[in-house]
Motif scaffolding. Structure first.
Motif, PDB file in Angstrom:
ATOM      1  N   GLU A 153      14.271   4.635 -15.988  1.00  0.00           N
ATOM      2  CA  GLU A 153      15.527   4.095 -16.547  1.00  0.00           C
ATOM      3  C   GLU A 153      15.526   2.567 -16.518  1.00  0.00           C
ATOM      4  O   GLU A 153      15.864   1.911 -17.506  1.00  0.00           O
ATOM      5  CB  GLU A 153      16.731   4.623 -15.764  1.00  0.00           C
ATOM      6  N   ARG A 154      15.107   2.002 -15.392  1.00  0.00           N
ATOM      7  CA  ARG A 154      15.113   0.536 -15.248  1.00  0.00           C
ATOM      8  C   ARG A 154      14.123  -0.104 -16.222  1.00  0.00           C
ATOM      9  O   ARG A 154      14.455  -1.021 -16.963  1.00  0.00           O
ATOM     10  CB  ARG A 154      14.766   0.173 -13.801  1.00  0.00           C
ATOM     11  N   LEU A 161       2.723 -16.236 -23.266  1.00  0.00           N
ATOM     12  CA  LEU A 161       3.158 -17.316 -22.353  1.00  0.00           C
ATOM     13  C   LEU A 161       3.883 -16.717 -21.147  1.00  0.00           C
ATOM     14  O   LEU A 161       4.538 -15.677 -21.268  1.00  0.00           O
ATOM     15  CB  LEU A 161       4.113 -18.273 -23.093  1.00  0.00           C
ATOM     16  N   PRO A 162       3.769 -17.388 -19.974  1.00  0.00           N
ATOM     17  CA  PRO A 162       4.399 -16.801 -18.772  1.00  0.00           C
ATOM     18  C   PRO A 162       5.907 -17.073 -18.698  1.00  0.00           C
ATOM     19  O   PRO A 162       6.414 -17.529 -17.669  1.00  0.00           O
ATOM     20  CB  PRO A 162       3.640 -17.488 -17.629  1.00  0.00           C
ATOM     21  N   THR A 163       6.657 -16.834 -19.770  1.00  0.00           N
ATOM     22  CA  THR A 163       8.110 -17.048 -19.716  1.00  0.00           C
ATOM     23  C   THR A 163       8.743 -15.894 -18.954  1.00  0.00           C
ATOM     24  O   THR A 163       8.124 -14.841 -18.787  1.00  0.00           O
ATOM     25  CB  THR A 163       8.717 -17.079 -21.128  1.00  0.00           C
ATOM     26  N   ARG A 164      10.011 -16.077 -18.565  1.00  0.00           N
ATOM     27  CA  ARG A 164      10.681 -15.038 -17.775  1.00  0.00           C
ATOM     28  C   ARG A 164      10.756 -13.737 -18.586  1.00  0.00           C
ATOM     29  O   ARG A 164      10.449 -12.661 -18.090  1.00  0.00           O
ATOM     30  CB  ARG A 164      12.087 -15.546 -17.426  1.00  0.00           C
ATOM     31  N   GLY A 165      11.148 -13.866 -19.876  1.00  0.00           N
ATOM     32  CA  GLY A 165      11.298 -12.669 -20.720  1.00  0.00           C
ATOM     33  C   GLY A 165       9.975 -11.938 -20.882  1.00  0.00           C
ATOM     34  O   GLY A 165       9.909 -10.711 -20.737  1.00  0.00           O
ATOM     35  N   ARG A 211       6.457  -7.391 -19.597  1.00  0.00           N
ATOM     36  CA  ARG A 211       5.133  -6.899 -19.162  1.00  0.00           C
ATOM     37  C   ARG A 211       5.247  -6.045 -17.897  1.00  0.00           C
ATOM     38  O   ARG A 211       4.622  -5.004 -17.781  1.00  0.00           O
ATOM     39  CB  ARG A 211       4.182  -8.067 -18.928  1.00  0.00           C
ATOM     40  N   HIS A 212       6.089  -6.496 -16.962  1.00  0.00           N
ATOM     41  CA  HIS A 212       6.229  -5.732 -15.708  1.00  0.00           C
ATOM     42  C   HIS A 212       6.847  -4.368 -15.976  1.00  0.00           C
ATOM     43  O   HIS A 212       6.421  -3.357 -15.420  1.00  0.00           O
ATOM     44  CB  HIS A 212       7.100  -6.496 -14.706  1.00  0.00           C
ATOM     45  N   ALA A 213       7.848  -4.343 -16.865  1.00  0.00           N
ATOM     46  CA  ALA A 213       8.508  -3.061 -17.157  1.00  0.00           C
ATOM     47  C   ALA A 213       7.508  -2.104 -17.793  1.00  0.00           C
ATOM     48  O   ALA A 213       7.416  -0.930 -17.434  1.00  0.00           O
ATOM     49  CB  ALA A 213       9.703  -3.294 -18.076  1.00  0.00           C
ATOM     50  N   MET A 214       6.724  -2.609 -18.747  1.00  0.00           N
ATOM     51  CA  MET A 214       5.712  -1.780 -19.410  1.00  0.00           C
ATOM     52  C   MET A 214       4.671  -1.299 -18.392  1.00  0.00           C
ATOM     53  O   MET A 214       4.269  -0.140 -18.409  1.00  0.00           O
ATOM     54  CB  MET A 214       5.002  -2.616 -20.466  1.00  0.00           C
ATOM     55  N   ARG A 215       4.286  -2.219 -17.507  1.00  0.00           N
ATOM     56  CA  ARG A 215       3.265  -1.866 -16.513  1.00  0.00           C
ATOM     57  C   ARG A 215       3.787  -0.737 -15.602  1.00  0.00           C
ATOM     58  O   ARG A 215       3.081   0.214 -15.307  1.00  0.00           O
ATOM     59  CB  ARG A 215       2.949  -3.118 -15.679  1.00  0.00           C
ATOM     60  N   ASP A 216       5.069  -0.820 -15.189  1.00  0.00           N
ATOM     61  CA  ASP A 216       5.630   0.214 -14.310  1.00  0.00           C
ATOM     62  C   ASP A 216       5.669   1.572 -15.018  1.00  0.00           C
ATOM     63  O   ASP A 216       5.345   2.599 -14.439  1.00  0.00           O
ATOM     64  CB  ASP A 216       7.047  -0.170 -13.866  1.00  0.00           C
TER      65      ASP A 216
END
Ligand code: HEM
Length: 446
Positions: A168-169, A191-195, A200-205
């Protein structure tokens, strides 16, 4: 409808610079449903680019059933593949038949009862805390239902609370940031922007979760019927065409994207329609009351809920959740007398054909009985394209209709809904799904 001699035209009302992009973003239903007045193939401008909208059912059918000549190619699909992966919904023709064969077992009629069990449990859990007088903020609520059902059907039926919470998150982040990811050039996406990092982190999880489940099923454990189970099980045999981990992740993510918000939006619009058409609401309640007697709808009840099913078909004619799909011409061709060079962009929207007076008399009128089997004449076969057509048509049609039917009948059997102040059902602008902006419904017992 009369036999087709197709005409071509140009849409009026292009704005300087933006062309018709503003109309598409802010008034998609009125804009797309008006285009057929200008031809069967209508040119529009999106900023500096030109595209052609298919407004005649037979012309559209031709394009959708020739998916090599009219492929899922071009800048938008390249970005989609880069952003969500090369799954069955986003891959080009060259990969499609193989991928479709691989995911098809998940959609076989024999799987539907198993998927329905997940739906029944989630509908029970979803509605168990509702109380008379409560105001329900519908879209977040149906989105959660749609995602939990899709996650358990696609990844694994017995996902625990922590895993569902991860889905969900992550999914909320992915859906929220995806429109922006799709318009950013590749270099800016890296680019390492916050968005970018959050995306990327959400996709990785999400991908890691799919991987964990696939690894568990890889050991040959009996399949439980989820998509990941079925794909991973193929991997444990000697099948040379079996998918690797990334391909399984791509399919799972693609399926969650295709199958969660679409179901949620369907249910939201069905509830909007019922608040606007009390007579349809009464018939629905009578059917649900007679069949269910206040309990949650079960898979075996579906054949005895024909009016509920017609309400959903008509809702999906007027409010197709997927409303804008591009295709690229791959070899020079002529459509509606217009020569189209390779690279030309065609647009398919159910809105452009499902509001045609010659296909659906009084097209803006909500009339579930136009789908009654005795209605003469029946609506033209190729004019209902909410689920697409041809080899790339929606494989999740029965899944989605079963889910919506189980949920709607259960709700109608127990509750009455009344729009509460603050409701605004204009579609959210710039959104991939045609969802209402804010739908607040007050519940009273049926
Ligand atoms: C009311 C709900 C739904 C609607 C209106 C809908 C609509 C569509 C449409 C119009 C397409 C064709 C797109 C195109 O031609 O470019 C499509 C494709 C697809 N849908 Fe659905 N869909 C729904 C629910 C689902 C569900 C629940 C699933 C999975 C569980 C699903 C999985 C897919 C997949 C995988 C494709 C790609 C098929 C391919 O390219 O071979 N859909 N859907």
């Amino acid at each position: 409808m009369t036999s087709p001699v197709f005409t071509a035209g140009t849409a009026p009302g292009a704005l300087p610079g933006a062309g018709h992009a503003w109309h598409l973003a802010y008034r998609p239903v009125d804009f797309l449903s008006s285009l057929h007045a200008h031809g069967d193939l209508v040119e529009i401008r999106l900023g500096p680019r030109r595209a052609h909208v298919l407004c005649h059912p037979e012309l559209l059918h031709h394009v959708l059933t020739h998916d090599r000549a009219f492929d899922k190619e071009g800048a938008m699909f390249e970005r989609l593949r880069d952003t969500v992966g090369n799954g069955v919904g986003t891959c080009p023709y060259a990969d499609h038949r193989r991928q479709r064969r691989q995911v098809q077992p998940f959609f076989l009629p024999g799987q539907l009862a198993g998927h329905a069990r997940v739906m029944e449990e989630e509908i029970d859990a979803w509605t168990s805390s509702w109380r008379p007088g409560q105001v329900l903020d519908v879209h977040p609520s149906v989105s959660r239902l749609g995602l939990r059902v899709a996650a358990r059907a696609v990844i694994r039926a017995d996902l625990d609370a922590a895993a569902l919470e991860t889905v969900e998150r992550s999914f909320e982040t992915v859906l929220g940031l995806m429109p922006r990811q799709l318009v950013l050039p590749p270099a800016m996406r890296r680019l390492p922007t916050r968005g970018n990092r959050r995306y990327r982190h959400a996709m990785r999880d999400l991908r890691a979760l799919v991987d964990r489940v696939a690894a568990y099923r890889d050991d040959g454990a009996a399949p439980a019927g989820s998509l990941v189970d079925l794909l991973a099980l193929g991997r444990s045999g000697a099948d040379p065409a079996a998918m690797d981990g990334t391909q399984i992740q791509d399919q799972a993510v693609s399926m969650l994207l295709a199958g969660s918000e679409t179901s949620a939006t369907t249910l939201a619009w069905a509830l909007v329609r019922l608040t606007r058409h009390p007579e349809a609401g009464e018939r629905l309640r009578a059917e649900a009351g007679a069949v269910l007697g206040g309990r949650t709808a079960r898979f075996g009840d579906l054949p005895r809920l024909p009016y509920t099913s017609r309400v959903l078909t008509e809702t999906l004619r007027l409010h197709p959740p997927g409303w804008f799909f591009p295709r690229k011409v791959t070899t020079e061709t002529t459509l509606a007398g217009r020569r189209l060079a390779p690279g030309t962009i065609l647009l398919f929207s159910p809105l452009a054909v499902q509001y045609r007076e010659d296909a659906f008399p009084r097209p803006r009128h909500f009339d579930p009985d136009r789908w009654h089997p005795d209605r003469d004449p029946a609506p033209p076969r190729n004019a209902y394209v909410t689920f697409g057509a041809g080899a790339r048509g929606c494989p999740g049609r029965s899944f989605a209709l079963n889910e919506a039917c189980l949920a709607l009948a259960t709700l109608a059997g127990r509750w009455r809904f009344e729009a509460a102040p603050g409701t605004d059902v204009r579609p959210v602008p710039f959104h991939t799904g045609l969802r209402p902006r804010r739908l607040l419904l007050r519940l009273t017992a049926a």
